[in-house]
Scaffold this active site. Structure first.
Site, PDB file in Angstrom:
ATOM      1  N   LYS A  13       0.827  -1.219   0.000  1.00 37.52           N
ATOM      2  CA  LYS A  13       0.000   0.000   0.000  1.00 37.52           C
ATOM      3  C   LYS A  13       0.859   1.266   0.000  1.00 37.52           C
ATOM      4  O   LYS A  13       0.597   2.198  -0.748  1.00 37.52           O
ATOM      5  CB  LYS A  13      -0.925   0.029   1.236  1.00 37.52           C
ATOM      6  CG  LYS A  13      -1.892  -1.133   1.323  1.00 37.52           C
ATOM      7  CD  LYS A  13      -2.887  -0.939   2.459  1.00 37.52           C
ATOM      8  CE  LYS A  13      -2.267  -0.857   3.837  1.00 37.52           C
ATOM      9  NZ  LYS A  13      -1.566  -2.091   4.276  1.00 37.52           N
ATOM     10  N   ARG A  86      -9.102   0.972   8.986  1.00 40.86           N
ATOM     11  CA  ARG A  86      -8.634  -0.363   9.375  1.00 40.86           C
ATOM     12  C   ARG A  86      -9.685  -1.104  10.181  1.00 40.86           C
ATOM     13  O   ARG A  86      -9.461  -2.248  10.548  1.00 40.86           O
ATOM     14  CB  ARG A  86      -7.374  -0.238  10.222  1.00 40.86           C
ATOM     15  CG  ARG A  86      -6.091  -0.462   9.439  1.00 40.86           C
ATOM     16  CD  ARG A  86      -4.950  -0.260  10.409  1.00 40.86           C
ATOM     17  NE  ARG A  86      -3.757  -0.962  10.102  1.00 40.86           N
ATOM     18  CZ  ARG A  86      -2.690  -0.422   9.518  1.00 40.86           C
ATOM     19  NH1 ARG A  86      -2.730   0.799   9.073  1.00 40.86           N
ATOM     20  NH2 ARG A  86      -1.597  -1.122   9.368  1.00 40.86           N
ATOM     21  N   ARG A 125      11.644  -6.208   4.837  1.00 42.62           N
ATOM     22  CA  ARG A 125      11.429  -4.779   4.534  1.00 42.62           C
ATOM     23  C   ARG A 125      12.418  -3.896   5.285  1.00 42.62           C
ATOM     24  O   ARG A 125      12.694  -4.094   6.457  1.00 42.62           O
ATOM     25  CB  ARG A 125      10.004  -4.388   4.926  1.00 42.62           C
ATOM     26  CG  ARG A 125       9.703  -2.912   4.685  1.00 42.62           C
ATOM     27  CD  ARG A 125       8.235  -2.641   4.599  1.00 42.62           C
ATOM     28  NE  ARG A 125       7.561  -2.657   5.876  1.00 42.62           N
ATOM     29  CZ  ARG A 125       6.249  -2.405   6.020  1.00 42.62           C
ATOM     30  NH1 ARG A 125       5.499  -2.148   4.960  1.00 42.62           N
ATOM     31  NH2 ARG A 125       5.701  -2.442   7.200  1.00 42.62           N
ATOM     32  N   ARG A 158      11.746  -1.326  10.631  1.00 48.04           N
ATOM     33  CA  ARG A 158      10.730  -0.769  11.513  1.00 48.04           C
ATOM     34  C   ARG A 158      10.575  -1.640  12.750  1.00 48.04           C
ATOM     35  O   ARG A 158      10.641  -2.856  12.650  1.00 48.04           O
ATOM     36  CB  ARG A 158       9.381  -0.701  10.777  1.00 48.04           C
ATOM     37  CG  ARG A 158       9.155   0.591  10.040  1.00 48.04           C
ATOM     38  CD  ARG A 158       7.945   0.535   9.155  1.00 48.04           C
ATOM     39  NE  ARG A 158       6.734   0.048   9.805  1.00 48.04           N
ATOM     40  CZ  ARG A 158       5.523   0.084   9.243  1.00 48.04           C
ATOM     41  NH1 ARG A 158       5.373   0.603   8.048  1.00 48.04           N
ATOM     42  NH2 ARG A 158       4.474  -0.388   9.879  1.00 48.04           N
ATOM     43  N   ARG A 169       0.445  -8.473  13.794  1.00 48.99           N
ATOM     44  CA  ARG A 169      -0.154  -7.525  12.844  1.00 48.99           C
ATOM     45  C   ARG A 169      -0.994  -8.264  11.802  1.00 48.99           C
ATOM     46  O   ARG A 169      -2.043  -7.782  11.386  1.00 48.99           O
ATOM     47  CB  ARG A 169       0.945  -6.695  12.167  1.00 48.99           C
ATOM     48  CG  ARG A 169       1.602  -5.733  13.162  1.00 48.99           C
ATOM     49  CD  ARG A 169       2.883  -5.155  12.608  1.00 48.99           C
ATOM     50  NE  ARG A 169       2.645  -4.292  11.477  1.00 48.99           N
ATOM     51  CZ  ARG A 169       3.520  -4.127  10.493  1.00 48.99           C
ATOM     52  NH1 ARG A 169       4.661  -4.754  10.494  1.00 48.99           N
ATOM     53  NH2 ARG A 169       3.238  -3.309   9.518  1.00 48.99           N
TER      54      ARG A 169
END
Ligand code: AMP
Length: 214
Positions: A13, A86, A125, A158, A169
């Site tokens: 996203k 969300r 990531r 992160r 998550r």
């Protein structure tokens, strides 16, 4: 025009929102980026949301909505939401907010990526500490390890891309965010793209949804 990008964390996203908002001249609204900025600046809001972010849990709806209304009240460009809504409650509040402004949602784009693939992507990531550009150390590494190609600042993992938080998550997405697919599917503006393709191919498919514009 107002657009929502939906999908698992790690579905692309943020990457797609950066490209599409530039092409369409829209304002990219990432609630995750807003919270991380506040956290970095140690503002009262940042302190309040810190525990939710590091645990991979959702910030309470009321707080998210207050922050957004304060930030978006005066914005006149089209809005491209990434990471919001969300929950169904957030989606209902967004509908009411647009209605009160005489506006509506023009497209909800679901980036469809299998769960196993998002888990793999989140683990690989890295995010630039300067400009926020997103890398994948396996499929899309920077030219120089640990350094951003664009602004030369260090790349970071992160806090919530650490293995123990990734699983939470993903579960939070399934429990609280996935119901939005049914919510928007019936709205007439729902679109779907295969988010498991390479980022530039996904961008091509998404751009093709806006012929003559993107
Ligand atoms: P993201 O960068 O979109 O993955 O968001 C990072 C974290 O910020 C999430 O795991 C949540 O803790 C929080 N967050 C971002 N957007 C929302 C939202 N719309 N509602 C609740 N929490 C959010």
């Amino acid at each position: 025009m107002n657009i929502i990008l939906l999908g698992y964390p790690g579905s692309g996203k943020g990457t797609q929102a950066k490209v599409l908002s530039q092409k369409l001249g829209m304002f990219h609204v990432s609630t995750g980026d807003i919270f991380r900025e506040e956290l970095a600046k140690k503002t009262p809001l940042g302190v309040e949301v810190a525990g939710y972010l590091s645990a991979g849990r959702l910030v309470p709806d009321k707080l998210v909505l207050e922050v957004l209304k304060a930030r978006l009240g005066a914005e006149t460009r089209g809005l491209l939401f990434d990471g919001f809504p969300r929950t169904v409650e957030q989606a209902e509040s967004l509908d009411a907010w647009f209605e009160s402004r005489g506006q509506s949602i023009d497209a909800v784009i679901f980036l469809n990526v299998p769960e196993a693939e998002v888990a793999r992507r989140l683990g690989a990531r890295r995010t630039c500490s300067g400009c926020g550009k997103i890398y994948n150390v396996i499929t899309n590494p920077p030219a120089k390890e640990g350094t951003c190609d664009v602004c030369a600042k260090p790349l970071l993992t992160r806090e919530d891309d650490k293995p123990e938080v990734i699983a939470r998550r993903i579960q939070v997405y399934k429990d609280q965010t996935e119901p939005l697919l049914a919510y928007y599917r019936s709205s007439g503006v729902f679109r779907e793209a295969d988010g498991s393709l390479a980022p530039e191919d996904v961008a091509g498919k998404v751009a093709a949804m806006f012929p003559g514009k993107a």
